[in-house]
Design an enzyme around this catalytic site. Structure first.
Site, mmCIF file in Angstrom:
data_model
loop_
_atom_site.group_PDB
_atom_site.id
_atom_site.type_symbol
_atom_site.label_atom_id
_atom_site.label_comp_id
_atom_site.label_asym_id
_atom_site.label_seq_id
_atom_site.Cartn_x
_atom_site.Cartn_y
_atom_site.Cartn_z
ATOM 1 N N GLU A 66 -9.399 -3.098 14.668
ATOM 2 C CA GLU A 66 -8.054 -3.641 14.530
ATOM 3 C C GLU A 66 -7.009 -2.534 14.592
ATOM 4 O O GLU A 66 -7.228 -1.437 14.091
ATOM 5 C CB GLU A 66 -7.941 -4.351 13.188
ATOM 6 C CG GLU A 66 -7.088 -5.567 13.280
ATOM 7 C CD GLU A 66 -7.397 -6.543 12.168
ATOM 8 O OE1 GLU A 66 -6.531 -7.366 11.874
ATOM 9 O OE2 GLU A 66 -8.484 -6.472 11.587
ATOM 10 N N CYS A 122 -0.588 2.052 14.238
ATOM 11 C CA CYS A 122 -1.547 2.334 13.167
ATOM 12 C C CYS A 122 -2.939 2.066 13.725
ATOM 13 O O CYS A 122 -3.206 0.963 14.211
ATOM 14 C CB CYS A 122 -1.243 1.427 11.978
ATOM 15 S SG CYS A 122 -2.424 1.600 10.628
ATOM 16 N N CYS A 154 -15.772 0.744 6.189
ATOM 17 C CA CYS A 154 -15.480 1.996 5.495
ATOM 18 C C CYS A 154 -16.460 2.168 4.349
ATOM 19 O O CYS A 154 -16.883 1.195 3.735
ATOM 20 C CB CYS A 154 -14.057 1.957 4.942
ATOM 21 S SG CYS A 154 -13.556 3.511 4.148
ATOM 22 N N CYS A 161 -12.866 1.870 -2.046
ATOM 23 C CA CYS A 161 -11.682 1.692 -2.895
ATOM 24 C C CYS A 161 -11.590 0.217 -3.315
ATOM 25 O O CYS A 161 -11.683 -0.677 -2.460
ATOM 26 C CB CYS A 161 -10.423 2.126 -2.150
ATOM 27 S SG CYS A 161 -10.527 3.851 -1.613
ATOM 28 N N CYS A 199 -9.091 -2.398 -1.647
ATOM 29 C CA CYS A 199 -8.935 -2.363 -0.182
ATOM 30 C C CYS A 199 -9.940 -3.287 0.490
ATOM 31 O O CYS A 199 -11.126 -3.285 0.161
ATOM 32 C CB CYS A 199 -9.133 -0.937 0.322
ATOM 33 S SG CYS A 199 -9.031 -0.801 2.120
ATOM 34 N N CYS A 216 -1.226 -2.953 5.080
ATOM 35 C CA CYS A 216 -2.286 -2.054 4.614
ATOM 36 C C CYS A 216 -3.359 -2.799 3.861
ATOM 37 O O CYS A 216 -3.085 -3.594 2.986
ATOM 38 C CB CYS A 216 -1.755 -1.036 3.623
ATOM 39 S SG CYS A 216 -0.405 -0.108 4.193
#
Ligand code: SAH
Length: 349
Positions: free
Chosen positions: A91, A104, A111, A115, A118, A334
């Site tokens: 993305e 971005c 990932c 976190c 997230c 984000c």
């Protein structure tokens, strides 16, 4: 399977052209079409001989993936979901402001950092993205601009931990900054990291003054480890020391990102601790009010708490800004990238 031509560096493309017995300026022409002239296909490269265009198309893809979703928000933020041949999705986002066009980009599928607030890491890490897959995001977004518009900024703040894919990222950014690439100044490129000290040093030694943003998110190790679990093996002192040395080597002021989670890390006591950490550092704090992620139990900070947080930082001499939210109606903000599609695509039937 065909390779993407974007996997070839300038030198490799020149070798390929030479091996065909073509003149060397053909490589320059091809790169001109890929980067500056935004060719949508090899066939459009109309100053190349037809036979060469055909050889290119036989041997390479221009883009290896397919755009499976293209969303445009009310504020004209655009988001692409690109599916690669192995069905993994990537993305990336284009944000427009009167004087800038920022993209971005993502560096990994998923990932591994974990976190807790997230969405990117909720399904773990699948794999690193290749040079071609990262360049594809950049060049596809660039092709969404009007003919007279140019990209002005790149932020490496999409999915993944960029410093876990550093050699590949550096080779991509070489093309973004190359004069015969996109020609952006390294000063217009920001790499955001969870804070991996050895990799920050490696980045500093790359010799280009990219901006570094470090996702701090908490002013003490106890809290940081709760929010950013990888911190357990690192610790804030080591992160700050690496960031200090980044500043010394590159001369670029480091940005600290700090996601504000209502009631968790947004109190005046947290602001004071953060101010104490950064007081003698040439730092800038970018506060990011949490973007809600469905299924995650975090609250947005209230406006007075945000104001007080900024006030405490600024009165101790640390510059702070609050990040603007863009593309909220298309989940482009984000932490929101990929999850919805990933759940749809990966959920058992
Ligand atoms: N792995 C890199 C890039 C992450 S994305 C890093 O850790 O910096 C860029 C920023 O968005 C990071 O600071 C990240 O912590 C933050 N972020 C992630 N999820 C968020 C959410 N739900 N709301 C606000 N910011 C978020």
């Amino acid at each position: 399977m065909k390779r993407s031509i974007l996997d070839l560096s300038q030198a490799e493309l020149s070798e390929w052209v030479a091996a065909l017995g073509e003149r060397s300026f053909r490589a320059t022409q091809i790169r001109g079409w890929l980067f500056g002239k935004r060719a949508p296909s090899f066939d459009e490269m109309n100053d190349l001989p037809k036979a060469l265009r055909q050889t290119l198309a036989d041997e390479f893809t221009l883009f290896g993936g397919n755009v499976v979703r293209h969303q445009i928000a009310k504020d004209r933020t655009e988001k692409l979901l690109i599916e690669q041949p192995d069905k993994q999705t990537v993305e990336c986002v284009l944000m427009r402001e009167p004087d800038r066009r920022t993209i971005c980009i993502s560096t990994q599928v998923g990932c591994a950092m974990g976190c807790v607030f997230c969405a990117s890491g909720m399904l773990g890490l699948k794999r690193n993205l290749s040079r071609a897959e990262i360049l594809e995001q950049i060049l596809r977004l660039d092709r969404l601009l009007d003919a007279d518009e140019r990209l002005t900024n790149v932020v490496v703040m999409g999915i993944g931990e960029p410093l876990q894919n550093l050699p590949t990222l550096l080779s991509v950014l070489d093309e973004v900054t190359a004069e015969d690439g996109l020609g952006l100044s390294p000063r217009r490129i920001t790499i955001s990291t969870v804070g991996l000290p050895a990799k920050i040093e490696e980045l500093a030694r790359s010799g280009k003054p990219y901006n570094l943003a470090v996702s701090l998110h908490a002013p003490n190790d106890e809290l940081r480890t709760r929010l950013v679990p990888i911190n357990e093996n690192i610790g804030i002192d080591a992160v700050l020391a690496a960031a200090d040395s980044y500043f010394e080597i590159t001369g670029r002021r480091v940005t600290y990102e700090y996601v504000l989670l209502g009631g968790l890390n947004d109190g005046p006591e947290h602001a004071s601790q953060l101010a104490a950490l950064l007081r003698h550092r040439n730092a800038h704090v970018n506060l990011i009010p949490i973007n809600g992620v469905e299924t995650l139990p975090f609250a947005e900070p209230t406006a007075p708490r945000v104001d007080e947080f900024i006030h405490i930082l600024e009165s101790s001499g640390t510059a702070a800004t609050v990040r603007k939210r863009k593309g909220a109606d298309i989940d482009a903000a984000c932490g929101q990238l990929r999850l919805k599609e990933a759940v749809q695509l990966e959920a058992p039937q």
